[in-house]
Each structure stands twice: as C-alpha cells, then as structure tokens.
Write a protein that holds these residues in place. Structure first.
Motif, PDB file in Angstrom:
ATOM      1  N   ILE A   4       0.709  -1.058  -0.027  1.00 16.09           N
ATOM      2  CA  ILE A   4      -0.183  -0.040  -0.042  1.00 16.09           C
ATOM      3  C   ILE A   4       1.184   1.259   0.209  1.00 16.09           C
ATOM      4  CG2 ILE A   4      -1.408   1.331   1.594  1.00 16.09           C
ATOM      5  CD1 ILE A   4      -2.856  -1.174   2.399  1.00 16.09           C
ATOM      6  N   LEU A   5       0.609   2.179  -0.594  1.00 18.57           N
ATOM      7  CA  LEU A   5       1.290   3.558  -0.876  1.00 18.57           C
ATOM      8  C   LEU A   5       0.657   4.423   0.116  1.00 18.57           C
ATOM      9  CD1 LEU A   5       3.413   5.244  -2.010  1.00 18.57           C
ATOM     10  CD2 LEU A   5       2.057   5.831  -3.925  1.00 18.57           C
ATOM     11  N   VAL A   6       1.294   4.935   1.048  1.00  9.87           N
ATOM     12  CA  VAL A   6       0.919   6.027   1.742  1.00  9.87           C
ATOM     13  C   VAL A   6       1.241   7.327   1.494  1.00  9.87           C
ATOM     14  CG1 VAL A   6       0.739   7.102   4.256  1.00  9.87           C
ATOM     15  CG2 VAL A   6       0.255   4.586   3.966  1.00  9.87           C
ATOM     16  N   VAL A  76      -3.797   3.157  -2.765  1.00 13.76           N
ATOM     17  CA  VAL A  76      -3.127   4.329  -2.061  1.00 13.76           C
ATOM     18  C   VAL A  76      -4.038   5.264  -1.080  1.00 13.76           C
ATOM     19  CG1 VAL A  76      -2.208   6.593  -2.744  1.00 13.76           C
ATOM     20  CG2 VAL A  76      -1.878   4.705  -4.349  1.00 13.76           C
ATOM     21  N   VAL A  77      -3.169   5.215   0.000  1.00 14.61           N
ATOM     22  CA  VAL A  77      -3.801   6.060   0.954  1.00 14.61           C
ATOM     23  C   VAL A  77      -3.330   7.568   0.711  1.00 14.61           C
ATOM     24  CG1 VAL A  77      -4.058   6.756   3.691  1.00 14.61           C
ATOM     25  CG2 VAL A  77      -4.414   4.403   2.779  1.00 14.61           C
ATOM     26  N   PHE A  78      -4.124   8.672   0.537  1.00 14.44           N
ATOM     27  CA  PHE A  78      -3.640   9.657   0.057  1.00 14.44           C
ATOM     28  C   PHE A  78      -4.286  11.139   0.817  1.00 14.44           C
ATOM     29  CE2 PHE A  78      -3.348  12.487  -4.045  1.00 14.44           C
ATOM     30  CZ  PHE A  78      -2.298  13.205  -3.578  1.00 14.44           C
ATOM     31  N   PRO A 100      -7.108   2.544  -6.845  1.00 12.90           N
ATOM     32  CA  PRO A 100      -7.938   2.755  -5.871  1.00 12.90           C
ATOM     33  C   PRO A 100      -7.268   3.593  -4.644  1.00 12.90           C
ATOM     34  CG  PRO A 100      -7.415   0.457  -6.347  1.00 12.90           C
ATOM     35  CD  PRO A 100      -6.616   1.147  -7.038  1.00 12.90           C
ATOM     36  N   VAL A 101      -7.833   4.951  -4.567  1.00 13.95           N
ATOM     37  CA  VAL A 101      -7.462   5.791  -3.297  1.00 13.95           C
ATOM     38  C   VAL A 101      -8.336   5.867  -2.338  1.00 13.95           C
ATOM     39  CG1 VAL A 101      -6.884   8.296  -3.237  1.00 13.95           C
ATOM     40  CG2 VAL A 101      -6.010   7.229  -5.091  1.00 13.95           C
ATOM     41  N   ILE A 102      -7.773   5.859  -1.102  1.00 16.36           N
ATOM     42  CA  ILE A 102      -8.725   6.312  -0.001  1.00 16.36           C
ATOM     43  C   ILE A 102      -8.039   7.850   0.441  1.00 16.36           C
ATOM     44  CG2 ILE A 102      -9.048   5.983   2.409  1.00 16.36           C
ATOM     45  CD1 ILE A 102     -10.113   3.449   1.135  1.00 16.36           C
ATOM     46  N   GLU A 103      -9.114   8.824   0.153  1.00  9.13           N
ATOM     47  CA  GLU A 103      -8.769  10.111   0.466  1.00  9.13           C
ATOM     48  C   GLU A 103      -8.739  10.109   2.153  1.00  9.13           C
ATOM     49  OE1 GLU A 103     -11.661  12.896  -0.853  1.00  9.13           O
ATOM     50  OE2 GLU A 103     -11.010  14.538   0.146  1.00  9.13           O
ATOM     51  N   SER A 122     -12.844  13.433  -3.732  1.00  8.92           N
ATOM     52  CA  SER A 122     -13.782  12.619  -3.338  1.00  8.92           C
ATOM     53  C   SER A 122     -14.475  11.723  -4.395  1.00  8.92           C
ATOM     54  CB  SER A 122     -14.770  13.305  -2.249  1.00  8.92           C
ATOM     55  OG  SER A 122     -14.036  13.644  -1.197  1.00  8.92           O
ATOM     56  N   PRO A 123     -14.949  12.336  -5.538  1.00  5.52           N
ATOM     57  CA  PRO A 123     -15.691  11.596  -6.553  1.00  5.52           C
ATOM     58  C   PRO A 123     -14.831  10.436  -7.023  1.00  5.52           C
ATOM     59  CG  PRO A 123     -15.820  13.915  -6.705  1.00  5.52           C
ATOM     60  CD  PRO A 123     -14.803  13.769  -5.795  1.00  5.52           C
ATOM     61  N   VAL A 124     -13.731  10.457  -6.920  1.00  5.61           N
ATOM     62  CA  VAL A 124     -12.786   9.459  -7.583  1.00  5.61           C
ATOM     63  C   VAL A 124     -12.022   8.405  -6.516  1.00  5.61           C
ATOM     64  CG1 VAL A 124     -12.723  10.410  -9.931  1.00  5.61           C
ATOM     65  CG2 VAL A 124     -10.786  11.103  -8.253  1.00  5.61           C
ATOM     66  N   ALA A 125     -12.429   8.766  -5.265  1.00  9.20           N
ATOM     67  CA  ALA A 125     -11.876   8.024  -4.417  1.00  9.20           C
ATOM     68  C   ALA A 125     -12.715   6.777  -4.006  1.00  9.20           C
ATOM     69  CB  ALA A 125     -11.796   8.827  -2.903  1.00  9.20           C
ATOM     70  N   VAL A 126     -12.276   5.815  -3.559  1.00  9.22           N
ATOM     71  CA  VAL A 126     -12.947   4.634  -3.071  1.00  9.22           C
ATOM     72  C   VAL A 126     -13.582   4.760  -1.624  1.00  9.22           C
ATOM     73  CG1 VAL A 126     -11.999   2.803  -4.548  1.00  9.22           C
ATOM     74  CG2 VAL A 126     -11.298   3.235  -2.293  1.00  9.22           C
ATOM     75  N   GLY A 127     -12.923   5.590  -1.038  1.00 14.65           N
ATOM     76  CA  GLY A 127     -13.615   5.986   0.248  1.00 14.65           C
ATOM     77  C   GLY A 127     -12.906   6.991   0.937  1.00 14.65           C
ATOM     78  N   VAL A 128     -13.268   7.599   2.182  1.00 11.17           N
ATOM     79  CA  VAL A 128     -12.990   9.054   2.701  1.00 11.17           C
ATOM     80  C   VAL A 128     -12.783   8.899   4.094  1.00 11.17           C
ATOM     81  CG1 VAL A 128     -13.056  11.452   2.654  1.00 11.17           C
ATOM     82  CG2 VAL A 128     -13.871  10.332   0.662  1.00 11.17           C
ATOM     83  N   ILE A 129     -11.682   9.198   4.667  1.00 11.85           N
ATOM     84  CA  ILE A 129     -11.431   9.038   5.985  1.00 11.85           C
ATOM     85  C   ILE A 129     -11.164  10.574   6.509  1.00 11.85           C
ATOM     86  CG2 ILE A 129     -10.287   8.342   7.941  1.00 11.85           C
ATOM     87  CD1 ILE A 129     -11.150   5.694   6.825  1.00 11.85           C
ATOM     88  N   VAL A 130     -12.007  11.117   7.447  1.00 11.12           N
ATOM     89  CA  VAL A 130     -11.837  12.502   7.694  1.00 11.12           C
ATOM     90  C   VAL A 130     -11.674  12.517   9.166  1.00 11.12           C
ATOM     91  CG1 VAL A 130     -13.074  14.937   7.473  1.00 11.12           C
ATOM     92  CG2 VAL A 130     -12.727  13.341   5.489  1.00 11.12           C
ATOM     93  N   GLY A 131     -11.230  13.443   9.869  1.00  6.41           N
ATOM     94  CA  GLY A 131     -11.092  14.068  11.360  1.00  6.41           C
ATOM     95  C   GLY A 131     -10.896  13.033  12.612  1.00  6.41           C
ATOM     96  N   PHE A 132     -10.054  11.719  12.109  1.00  6.46           N
ATOM     97  CA  PHE A 132      -9.783  11.035  13.082  1.00  6.46           C
ATOM     98  C   PHE A 132      -8.355  11.102  13.452  1.00  6.46           C
ATOM     99  CE2 PHE A 132     -13.416   8.763  11.312  1.00  6.46           C
ATOM    100  CZ  PHE A 132     -14.115   8.365  12.572  1.00  6.46           C
TER     101      PHE A 132
END
Ligand code: DQA
Length: 151
Positions: A4-6, A76-78, A100-103, A122-132
């Motif tokens: 996985i690329l971070v 990728v986690v981006f 595949p990108v997680i924003e 966000s429209p081209v991400a497979v998921g989004v993680i925010v605020g953790f």
C-alpha cells in the motif's frame, strides 16, 4: 506480499510543528511508522512518499496504478493536503491511473473554512477518512484491505 502506498502532499512534512492544535504533535516520521505497523497486521508492506509538488504526486499516482495492474499493490492512502481543494490534475491522475485511492484528512475539513468543504478527490476515491487525527491513517489501511483484500 502486496503493498500500500501512503502518500502525503504539501505541508505534511511539517507535521508536529504545524498548527499542533489542529494536526497534533506527531511528526510525519511517526505517521509513517504507524502506517507500517498497521500494514504489518495485514501482512502488507507500506511504502511512504511525501511531496510538496503536484507533478511528483501525479507521477506517483501513475506509478501506483501500474503497480496495482501488475498485482503488486492494493492501492493508495492519500492525504493531498490543500491540493484536495484545488487540483483537477490530481482528480484526472486518479482516473487515468485507475488506482484505488482512500482520501484522508487528519482534521475534520467540514468543520473548518468553507474552502475546505469541497474535494476534487472524493468523487474518484473508493473511500474517505476525515477527522480522526493521525489514527485515520491506520483506519484507511484497514479500510483499503477490507474493501480490496490483501492477496
Ligand atoms: C488536511 C486538510 C487540508 O484542508 C489542509 O490543506 C491540509 C491538511 C488534513 O489532513 O486535515 O494540508 O488534508
């Protein structure tokens, strides 16, 4: 073993010194170690890359897309930093590379200035993680593996 690329974008090399009330006291090196540890739990190698330059981030996405197609990388986690809110070129790169990108955002961008509420990614991400906070990176790695598998 798959990877996985971070990937971290502009100003994230300043973590630890930069607005610690928002982003915390951990450094980028701490974040990268947390990611490697999270990857290890899944039997996945975590590669880390940070750049303040849009073109370098674009090229890294192209390379990641090739690695995914070759069966070597999961995705990728981006955290694209402020480019999230400005960069059509990064949106295009994710689509072009079919990667595949997680924003990810450390802070809750929706609780901040209105210019941070829109994301080109966000429209081209497979998921989004925010605020953790930086724990979000581990959640994103868990999510990528849960969604796409590690084999
Ligand atoms: C960020 C949020 C962005 O709005 C900001 O420009 C950053 C960091 C975050 O991790 O919370 O550089 O992506």
């Amino acid at each position: 073993m798959k990877s996985i690329l971070v990937m971290n974008g502009p100003n994230l090399n300043m973590l630890g010194q930069r607005e610690p009330g928002l982003y915390g006291h951990s450094t980028l090196a701490d974040v990268e170690q947390l990611c490697r540890d999270a990857g290890e739990k899944h039997g996945v190698v975590v590669e880390c890359f940070q750049s303040n330059h849009e073109g370098e981030l674009i090229e890294a996405l192209h390379n990641a897309g090739r690695a995914v197609k070759a069966g070597k990388m999961i995705g990728v986690v981006f955290n694209a930093g402020a480019y999230t809110h400005t960069s059509i070129a990064l949106y295009d790169a994710i689509k072009a590379a079919e990667v595949p990108v997680i924003e990810l955002h450390i802070s809750n961008v929706h609780a901040r200035e209105s210019f941070r509420h829109h994301s080109y990614l966000s429209p081209v991400a497979v998921g989004v993680i925010v605020g953790f906070g930086i724990e979000g990176y581990a959640l994103a790695i868990d999510g990528l593996v849960a969604k796409l598998g590690s084999k």
